[in-house]
Design an enzyme around this catalytic site. Sequence first.
Site, mmCIF file in Angstrom:
data_model
loop_
_atom_site.group_PDB
_atom_site.id
_atom_site.type_symbol
_atom_site.label_atom_id
_atom_site.label_comp_id
_atom_site.label_asym_id
_atom_site.label_seq_id
_atom_site.Cartn_x
_atom_site.Cartn_y
_atom_site.Cartn_z
ATOM 1 N N ARG A 136 0.847 -1.201 0.000
ATOM 2 C CA ARG A 136 0.000 0.000 0.000
ATOM 3 C C ARG A 136 0.867 1.230 0.000
ATOM 4 N NH1 ARG A 136 -4.747 0.850 4.288
ATOM 5 N NH2 ARG A 136 -3.003 1.360 5.608
ATOM 6 N N THR A 181 -1.164 7.516 -0.732
ATOM 7 C CA THR A 181 -2.462 7.377 -1.416
ATOM 8 C C THR A 181 -3.273 6.190 -0.887
ATOM 9 O OG1 THR A 181 -1.603 5.887 -3.098
ATOM 10 C CG2 THR A 181 -1.404 8.247 -3.551
ATOM 11 N N ASP A 204 0.167 -2.575 12.344
ATOM 12 C CA ASP A 204 0.619 -3.037 11.028
ATOM 13 C C ASP A 204 0.901 -4.536 11.107
ATOM 14 O OD1 ASP A 204 2.477 -3.791 8.873
ATOM 15 O OD2 ASP A 204 2.389 -1.669 8.379
ATOM 16 N N ASP A 258 4.398 -5.832 9.859
ATOM 17 C CA ASP A 258 5.484 -5.496 10.795
ATOM 18 C C ASP A 258 5.419 -6.362 12.050
ATOM 19 O OD1 ASP A 258 6.584 -3.611 9.147
ATOM 20 O OD2 ASP A 258 5.625 -1.896 10.118
#
Length: 209
Positions: free
Chosen positions: A104, A108, A200, A203
């Site tokens: 991603r 944006t 995340d 991560d």
Amino acid sequence: MDKITFIDHPLVQHKISLLRDKNTGTNEFRILIEEISTLMGYEALRDLPVENVEVETPLERCETPMISGKKLAVVPILRAGLGMVNGILALVPTAKVGHIGLYRDEETHEPHEYFCKLPSPIDQRTIVVTDPMLATGGSAVAAINFIKQRGGKNIKFMCVIAAPEGLKRLSEAHPDIQIYVGHLDRQLNENAYICPGLGDAGDRIFGTK
Ligand code: PRP
Ligand code: URA
């Protein structure tokens, strides 16, 4: 909405709560994601086609149903989807595994493809696409577009946590697919992160950042 299944089993909900905890470390996080995937996979694979095979019991020969491993493909969306693969392979060890690489854009939030390799032929298989997080839905929609462009038809999408925005976008873009959700969270924040979420996922699985 009958194409969307919420896995409300207490074991899944308990493990998702442990995942959310910021003090849950990488090793435990990986184990939990795998366990949740196995539990969700049990539900998601309940319509897997079976074939009768002949087996000799200690008493007699009989025809008895077995799943054909050739009929299943697991396709993780890299990176975080990888964390779910072994949990499904624990159920169907002979399944084939494809990979779709998407990231991603941080500004944006749009997905960008960097890799796509699927088992061939893909059109005859039940395909389970895995990604722990369905946020805006951009990555899942793009991944399923790739699979359909390559001939995939019978597609299921499995995520641990979904945002309402992503679930709507995915089910509208691909109304034919079956979606399995561990938990539907409240909303996306201004950075398109799921709240309360778990942070995340990539991560936390790979210990990066
Ligand atoms: C995360 C997550 C999904 C995607 C969800 O991946 O694993 O693939 O974001 O967001 P979306 O629904 O808004 O598209 P990311 O792009 O951070 O890559 P990573 O798995 O390599 O960390
Ligand atoms: N990707 C993640 O890993 N977490 C989110 O909350 C949103 C996208």
